[in-house]
Scaffold this motif. Structure first.
Motif, mmCIF file in Angstrom:
data_model
loop_
_atom_site.group_PDB
_atom_site.id
_atom_site.type_symbol
_atom_site.label_atom_id
_atom_site.label_comp_id
_atom_site.label_asym_id
_atom_site.label_seq_id
_atom_site.Cartn_x
_atom_site.Cartn_y
_atom_site.Cartn_z
ATOM 1 N N SER A 15 0.888 -0.971 -0.171
ATOM 2 C CA SER A 15 0.075 0.015 0.037
ATOM 3 C C SER A 15 0.885 1.133 0.014
ATOM 4 O O SER A 15 0.469 2.128 -0.617
ATOM 5 N N SER A 18 1.915 1.636 -3.532
ATOM 6 C CA SER A 18 0.793 1.993 -4.267
ATOM 7 C C SER A 18 0.388 3.481 -4.180
ATOM 8 O O SER A 18 0.140 4.223 -5.046
ATOM 9 N N ALA A 19 0.669 4.103 -2.894
ATOM 10 C CA ALA A 19 0.565 5.471 -2.672
ATOM 11 C C ALA A 19 1.422 6.362 -3.071
ATOM 12 O O ALA A 19 1.034 7.409 -3.528
ATOM 13 N N LEU A 21 2.937 5.700 -5.985
ATOM 14 C CA LEU A 21 2.704 5.567 -7.609
ATOM 15 C C LEU A 21 1.393 6.107 -8.104
ATOM 16 O O LEU A 21 1.256 6.526 -9.142
ATOM 17 N N LEU A 22 0.452 6.115 -7.284
ATOM 18 C CA LEU A 22 -1.135 6.755 -7.594
ATOM 19 C C LEU A 22 -0.887 8.379 -7.573
ATOM 20 O O LEU A 22 0.019 9.046 -6.695
ATOM 21 N N PRO A 23 -1.645 9.008 -8.714
ATOM 22 C CA PRO A 23 -1.407 10.680 -8.561
ATOM 23 C C PRO A 23 -2.084 11.244 -7.234
ATOM 24 O O PRO A 23 -2.952 10.292 -6.573
ATOM 25 N N GLU A 24 -2.156 12.233 -7.359
ATOM 26 C CA GLU A 24 -2.832 12.794 -5.645
ATOM 27 C C GLU A 24 -4.091 13.099 -5.945
ATOM 28 O O GLU A 24 -4.652 14.434 -5.928
ATOM 29 N N ASP A 25 -4.932 12.092 -6.244
ATOM 30 C CA ASP A 25 -6.268 12.096 -6.035
ATOM 31 C C ASP A 25 -6.690 11.555 -4.927
ATOM 32 O O ASP A 25 -5.943 11.197 -4.009
ATOM 33 N N LEU A 27 -7.748 8.769 -4.490
ATOM 34 C CA LEU A 27 -7.269 7.342 -4.327
ATOM 35 C C LEU A 27 -5.914 7.378 -3.590
ATOM 36 O O LEU A 27 -5.762 6.371 -2.957
ATOM 37 N N GLY A 28 -5.136 8.294 -4.064
ATOM 38 C CA GLY A 28 -3.845 8.457 -3.412
ATOM 39 C C GLY A 28 -3.939 8.662 -1.745
ATOM 40 O O GLY A 28 -3.294 8.212 -0.963
ATOM 41 N N ALA A 31 -4.783 5.311 -0.180
ATOM 42 C CA ALA A 31 -3.778 4.312 -0.354
ATOM 43 C C ALA A 31 -2.814 4.858 1.259
ATOM 44 O O ALA A 31 -2.319 3.819 1.586
#
Length: 59
Positions: A15, A18-19, A21-25, A27-28, A31
């Protein structure tokens, strides 16, 4: 280290990666929340799995 602690460590690392790699949305942010909660559970599993022996007679 117990099996629960190993699996929680793996989930924490997964996690956390993934936090990053994910954009600042939203979902970030989710994560990061999951990463923090998994880390807390990992520390709890380490404390529970540890067997502390208390010797009342100091030698």
């Amino acid at each position: 280290m117990s099996n629960a602690a190993k699996s929680l460590l793996f989930l924490t690392l997964l996690s956390g990666i993934s936090a990053l790699l994910l954009p600042e949305d939203p979902l970030g942010n989710a994560a990061l929340i999951v990463c923090g909660s998994m880390f807390g559970l990992f520390l709890l599993a380490l404390l529970v799995g540890r067997k502390i022996k208390f010797d009342p007679i100091l030698r």
